[in-house]
Design a protein around this motif. Structure first.
Motif, short mmCIF file in Angstrom:
data_model
loop_
_atom_site.label_atom_id
_atom_site.label_comp_id
_atom_site.label_asym_id
_atom_site.label_seq_id
_atom_site.Cartn_x
_atom_site.Cartn_y
_atom_site.Cartn_z
N PRO A 93 0.80 -1.23 0.00
CA PRO A 93 0.00 0.00 0.00
C PRO A 93 0.83 1.28 0.00
O PRO A 93 0.46 2.25 -0.65
CB PRO A 93 -0.83 -0.11 1.29
N GLU A 94 1.97 1.29 0.69
CA GLU A 94 2.83 2.47 0.71
C GLU A 94 3.33 2.79 -0.71
O GLU A 94 3.36 3.95 -1.13
CB GLU A 94 4.02 2.25 1.64
N LEU A 95 3.69 1.75 -1.44
CA LEU A 95 4.18 1.94 -2.80
C LEU A 95 3.04 2.32 -3.75
O LEU A 95 3.24 3.11 -4.68
CB LEU A 95 4.89 0.68 -3.29
N GLN A 96 1.86 1.79 -3.52
CA GLN A 96 0.69 2.17 -4.32
C GLN A 96 0.41 3.67 -4.15
O GLN A 96 0.13 4.37 -5.12
CB GLN A 96 -0.53 1.37 -3.90
N GLU A 97 0.51 4.13 -2.91
CA GLU A 97 0.31 5.56 -2.65
C GLU A 97 1.36 6.40 -3.38
O GLU A 97 1.04 7.41 -4.00
CB GLU A 97 0.37 5.82 -1.15
N ARG A 98 2.61 5.96 -3.33
CA ARG A 98 3.69 6.68 -4.01
C ARG A 98 3.46 6.71 -5.52
O ARG A 98 3.72 7.70 -6.18
CB ARG A 98 5.03 6.02 -3.67
N GLU A 99 2.95 5.62 -6.07
CA GLU A 99 2.64 5.55 -7.51
C GLU A 99 1.54 6.56 -7.86
O GLU A 99 1.63 7.25 -8.88
CB GLU A 99 2.23 4.13 -7.89
N LEU A 100 0.53 6.66 -7.02
CA LEU A 100 -0.55 7.63 -7.26
C LEU A 100 -0.02 9.06 -7.19
O LEU A 100 -0.43 9.92 -7.98
CB LEU A 100 -1.69 7.43 -6.26
N ILE A 101 0.88 9.32 -6.26
CA ILE A 101 1.49 10.65 -6.16
C ILE A 101 2.28 10.96 -7.42
O ILE A 101 2.22 12.06 -7.96
CB ILE A 101 2.37 10.75 -4.89
N LYS A 102 3.02 9.97 -7.90
CA LYS A 102 3.80 10.14 -9.13
C LYS A 102 2.88 10.50 -10.29
O LYS A 102 3.14 11.44 -11.05
CB LYS A 102 4.59 8.88 -9.46
N LEU A 103 1.78 9.77 -10.43
CA LEU A 103 0.84 10.03 -11.53
C LEU A 103 0.20 11.41 -11.40
O LEU A 103 0.01 12.11 -12.40
CB LEU A 103 -0.21 8.93 -11.59
N ALA A 104 -0.14 11.80 -10.17
CA ALA A 104 -0.71 13.14 -9.95
C ALA A 104 0.29 14.23 -10.32
O ALA A 104 -0.08 15.26 -10.90
CB ALA A 104 -1.17 13.28 -8.51
N THR A 105 1.56 13.99 -10.01
CA THR A 105 2.61 14.95 -10.36
C THR A 105 2.76 15.07 -11.87
O THR A 105 2.92 16.17 -12.42
CB THR A 105 3.94 14.52 -9.71
N LEU A 106 2.70 13.93 -12.56
CA LEU A 106 2.78 13.95 -14.02
C LEU A 106 1.60 14.69 -14.62
O LEU A 106 1.75 15.48 -15.55
CB LEU A 106 2.86 12.52 -14.56
N SER A 107 0.41 14.44 -14.09
CA SER A 107 -0.79 15.12 -14.58
C SER A 107 -0.68 16.63 -14.37
O SER A 107 -1.01 17.41 -15.27
CB SER A 107 -2.03 14.57 -13.87
N ALA A 108 -0.23 17.03 -13.20
CA ALA A 108 -0.07 18.47 -12.92
C ALA A 108 0.94 19.11 -13.86
O ALA A 108 0.74 20.23 -14.34
CB ALA A 108 0.35 18.66 -11.47
N ALA A 109 2.02 18.39 -14.15
CA ALA A 109 3.04 18.92 -15.07
C ALA A 109 2.47 19.07 -16.48
O ALA A 109 2.71 20.08 -17.15
CB ALA A 109 4.26 18.01 -15.08
N LEU A 110 1.72 18.08 -16.93
CA LEU A 110 1.09 18.17 -18.26
C LEU A 110 0.10 19.32 -18.32
O LEU A 110 0.11 20.12 -19.27
CB LEU A 110 0.38 16.86 -18.60
N ALA A 111 -0.76 19.41 -17.31
CA ALA A 111 -1.77 20.48 -17.29
C ALA A 111 -1.09 21.84 -17.25
O ALA A 111 -1.51 22.78 -17.95
CB ALA A 111 -2.71 20.30 -16.11
N GLY A 112 -0.05 21.97 -16.44
CA GLY A 112 0.67 23.24 -16.36
C GLY A 112 1.30 23.63 -17.69
O GLY A 112 1.29 24.80 -18.09
N THR A 113 1.84 22.67 -18.39
CA THR A 113 2.44 22.93 -19.70
C THR A 113 1.38 23.35 -20.70
O THR A 113 1.59 24.28 -21.50
CB THR A 113 3.21 21.69 -20.20
#
Length: 189
Positions: A112-132
């Motif tokens: 579960p800790e790694l699943q949470e980290r994966e979700l954070i990673k995906l949210a960060t990627l989404s934010a970077a795409l949206a910001g661009t």
């Protein structure tokens, strides 16, 4: 330790994946990873902040690649087309790493800790795409929607890619197919 050998990062990553699968993520120590790779703990920490980062070290370069692809997209492209091109280009980066990706996915799915980290990673990627997209003049909610949808398509294609189906096409091709499927779904097909 023996004399210097090249590719310390790759050897550490390989050793960590093997140990995480054999013993479990939580039961594996940095000392065991370094030992399996024939390196020291000090060398491990030169490459990774902690044992979790062995699984997530590529997030920064992945984000940079996505952002650069959106920045380089033609001005006339629709926001979803910009994101589709970026996600497809990222698929090419994975190349022949399917087995490694399968192993990584199974390790993350078991913790579960790694699943949470994966979700954070995906949210960060989404934010970077949206910001661009916003910097390119795309307003919200279109920028956020295109980024989120693009990553959803990537996740679906990635799951297909790491699946057990023999003769599976490459990740980029599966991403294209998934975007085509999305178009069909949104067109009412």
């Amino acid at each position: 330790m023996g004399r210097w050998e090249p590719n310390a990062r790759g050897r550490l990553e390989q050793a960590a994946l093997e140990l995480y699968i054999e013993r479990g993520y939580e039961q594996t120590t940095v000392a065991e990873i370094a030992g399996r790779a024939g390196l020291t703990e000090r060398t491990f920490f030169r490459h990774f902040a902690d044992k979790r980062e062995v699984l997530f070290w590529g997030s920064g370069p992945l984000r940079e690649h996505l952002v650069a692809a959106v920045e380089d997209a033609p001005d006339a492209a629709a926001p979803i087309e910009m994101v589709a091109r970026a996600v497809e280009a990222v698929g090419e980066l994975f190349g022949e790493r399917r087995e490694s990706a399968r192993r990584r996915r199974s390790i993350i799915a078991a913790n579960p800790e790694l699943q949470e980290r994966e979700l954070i990673k995906l949210a960060t990627l989404s934010a970077a795409l949206a910001g661009t997209l916003r910097r390119r003049g795309v307003t919200d909610p279109a920028a956020s929607l295109a980024a989120e949808v693009g990553l959803a398509v990537f996740k679906v294609a990635f799951e297909r890619w790491v699946g057990d189906a023999p003769g599976q096409p490459g990740l980029s091709e599966l991403i294209r197919e998934s975007f085509d499927e999305l178009k069909a779904v949104t067109a009412g097909g």
